[in-house]
Design a protein around this motif. Structure first.
Motif, short mmCIF file in Angstrom:
data_model
loop_
_atom_site.label_atom_id
_atom_site.label_comp_id
_atom_site.label_asym_id
_atom_site.label_seq_id
_atom_site.Cartn_x
_atom_site.Cartn_y
_atom_site.Cartn_z
N UNK A 171 38.68 42.90 36.95
CA UNK A 171 40.00 42.35 36.69
C UNK A 171 40.71 41.98 37.99
N UNK A 172 40.51 42.81 39.02
CA UNK A 172 41.17 42.54 40.30
C UNK A 172 40.62 41.27 40.95
N UNK A 173 39.32 41.07 40.91
CA UNK A 173 38.75 39.84 41.46
C UNK A 173 39.29 38.62 40.71
N UNK A 174 39.35 38.72 39.40
CA UNK A 174 39.87 37.59 38.61
C UNK A 174 41.33 37.32 38.94
N UNK A 175 42.15 38.37 38.98
CA UNK A 175 43.58 38.21 39.23
C UNK A 175 43.84 37.66 40.63
N UNK A 197 41.78 35.85 42.49
CA UNK A 197 41.31 34.46 42.54
C UNK A 197 42.35 33.52 41.93
N UNK A 198 42.87 33.91 40.77
CA UNK A 198 43.89 33.10 40.11
C UNK A 198 45.14 33.00 40.97
N UNK A 199 45.55 34.13 41.57
CA UNK A 199 46.75 34.13 42.41
C UNK A 199 46.62 33.19 43.60
N UNK A 200 45.43 33.15 44.20
CA UNK A 200 45.21 32.27 45.34
C UNK A 200 45.34 30.81 44.93
N UNK A 201 44.80 30.47 43.78
CA UNK A 201 44.83 29.07 43.33
C UNK A 201 46.24 28.60 42.99
N UNK A 202 47.10 29.51 42.53
CA UNK A 202 48.47 29.10 42.16
C UNK A 202 49.49 29.53 43.21
N UNK A 203 48.99 29.99 44.37
CA UNK A 203 49.84 30.37 45.50
C UNK A 203 50.77 31.55 45.20
N UNK A 204 50.30 32.48 44.36
CA UNK A 204 51.03 33.72 44.13
C UNK A 204 50.62 34.76 45.16
N UNK A 205 51.37 35.85 45.22
CA UNK A 205 51.01 36.96 46.11
C UNK A 205 49.73 37.63 45.60
N UNK A 206 48.85 37.98 46.52
CA UNK A 206 47.60 38.65 46.17
C UNK A 206 47.81 40.16 46.22
N UNK A 207 47.57 40.83 45.10
CA UNK A 207 47.76 42.28 45.04
C UNK A 207 46.42 43.00 45.14
N UNK A 208 46.38 44.04 45.95
CA UNK A 208 45.17 44.83 46.16
C UNK A 208 45.40 46.24 45.65
N UNK A 256 31.50 38.57 43.50
CA UNK A 256 30.62 38.17 42.40
C UNK A 256 30.88 39.15 41.26
N UNK A 257 30.93 38.66 40.03
CA UNK A 257 31.26 39.54 38.91
C UNK A 257 30.10 40.45 38.51
N UNK A 258 28.89 39.89 38.39
CA UNK A 258 27.74 40.66 37.90
C UNK A 258 26.51 40.34 38.74
N UNK A 259 25.70 41.34 38.98
CA UNK A 259 24.41 41.31 39.68
C UNK A 259 24.56 41.66 41.16
N UNK A 260 23.69 42.57 41.57
CA UNK A 260 23.60 42.97 42.98
C UNK A 260 22.43 42.23 43.63
N UNK A 261 22.63 41.84 44.88
CA UNK A 261 21.57 41.20 45.66
C UNK A 261 21.28 42.06 46.88
N UNK A 262 20.05 41.97 47.38
CA UNK A 262 19.65 42.75 48.54
C UNK A 262 18.74 41.94 49.45
N UNK A 263 19.01 42.02 50.73
CA UNK A 263 18.11 41.49 51.75
C UNK A 263 17.34 42.67 52.31
N UNK A 264 16.01 42.61 52.19
CA UNK A 264 15.17 43.78 52.47
C UNK A 264 14.11 43.46 53.53
N UNK A 265 14.05 44.29 54.55
CA UNK A 265 12.99 44.21 55.56
C UNK A 265 12.16 45.49 55.48
N UNK A 266 10.85 45.33 55.36
CA UNK A 266 9.97 46.47 55.15
C UNK A 266 8.87 46.49 56.21
N UNK A 267 8.65 47.67 56.77
CA UNK A 267 7.55 47.88 57.71
C UNK A 267 6.49 48.75 57.04
N UNK A 268 5.23 48.28 57.03
CA UNK A 268 4.15 48.96 56.35
C UNK A 268 3.19 49.63 57.33
#
Length: 344
Positions: free
Chosen positions: A168-172, A174-185, A238-250
């Protein structure tokens, strides 16, 4: 045989996903009971084509319930999971409360399904952290092939991992930025809209966050205690899904071509890896899907026997709800749990 299943935290993001997945996978239920706190009593949730009303966790009797899917946070789990387990109801817990308890199995079915058998000590099985779950699904087949020594991972974690209020906070914002409202955290320490926050969970004395520590400790418990791992966990808009950058040494050489072939045959993994624009998976595409997607597999020339890859998964599904239901399916498939008397 059919089983009575309770879902604690049924009105939350993960709880609703658990109900959906139980229905999608046609889990053999005799009854599904959604449970929640007092403020959510009577609230309706969906289970397949049915609408169910939430009941109160405090007054529910688990003595005739077979499986409890717990997704109500660590404090609730610490109080209730041992009490529920004592009633002979297996708790599959999505919180961090029991993950590092040596008497509680920490399970990702594609990786260490055999560990499920240890549930009889406390009748509790732990789900790993969402970022750990997808990582070990991708690492397990590579570890079997060439033995992993060291992992460096940077995560790009969606706001849904912090709950509905975070979405909800990400949505609110984002909307505030587009309509030039104050951004609440409120939920996050800094603005999340059009921004990145290199902190997930609280800071520890060594400068790492608890989320980063979880990835280290849980990977060792699930996969191999000898693996060295360091993580940097970042919240992204991002609303859904985690991404990862992975470096592996074998320990042994493994080429990108070998890794692709191995991962294509691995359970729970889908390889989308074309060396062209768009030849990879993004969080948007992974949302709503069950697989752990692996892309951008390539050599890491900075270490001997090194590979780098990109990994994406829906954190509400494989990172939480799907993994919990898969654990329950392992219990049934291996005949480790039968329905209580009178519901065969």
């Amino acid at each position: 045989m059919a089983y009575k299943v309770a879902v604690v935290g049924a009105t939350g993001n993960v709880g609703r996903e658990m109900l959906d997945i139980l229905a999608e996978r046609r889990f053999p239920v005799s009854e599904v009971v959604p449970l929640a706190s007092s403020r959510s009593i009577g609230q309706e949730v969906s289970f397949g084509d049915k609408t169910l009303k939430c009941r109160h966790l405090d007054t529910y009797d688990f003595s005739d319930t077979d499986i409890c899917l717990m997704s109500a946070g660590g404090d609730v789990s610490r109080e209730w999971s041992p009490r529920i387990g004592a009633k002979g109801c297996v708790v599959i817990d999505n919180s961090s409360a029991f993950r590092m308890d040596p008497e509680v199995p920490l399970v990702v079915p594609e990786v260490n399904a055999d560990a499920v058998a240890g549930f009889t000590q406390k009748y509790i099985i732990a789900n790993p952290n969402c970022s750990t779950a997808q990582l070990v699904v991708a690492l397990k087949p590579l570890h079997d092939a060439a033995k992993i020594q060291r992992v460096v991972v940077s995560t790009y974690q969606s706001v849904s991992g912090a709950g509905k209020e975070a979405m909800d906070e990400l949505f609110a914002q984002t909307r505030a930025i587009f309509v030039s409202d104050a951004v609440q955290t409120k939920k996050f320490p800094k603005r999340i809209a059009f921004n990145l926050i290199p902190q997930i969970d609280v800071f520890m004395e060594d400068g790492f966050t608890k989320e980063e520590w979880k990835m280290v400790a849980e990977t060792k418990k699930i996969l191999d205690p000898k693996i060295k791992l360091v993580a940097t966990c970042v919240r992204v808009p991002v609303f859904i899904s985690h991404s990862e950058s992975v470096n592996v040494e074998f320990e042994r050489p493994i080429s990108p071509e070998e890794a692709r072939d191995i991962l294509r045959e691995a359970p729970g993994v889908l390889v989308i890896d074309k060396h062209e624009p768009g030849g990879y998976i993004t969080p948007h595409e992974a949302a709503g899907e069950d697989a752990t997607y692996v892309s951008r597999i390539r050599c890491d020339p900075t270490v001997e026997n090194g590979l780098a890859f990109w990994c994406v998964s829906d954190n509400l599904r494989k990172g939480a709800a799907l993994n919990a239901v898969q654990i329950a399916e392992v219990l049934l498939n291996r005949k480790l749990l039968g329905p209580k008397t009178g519901r065969a």
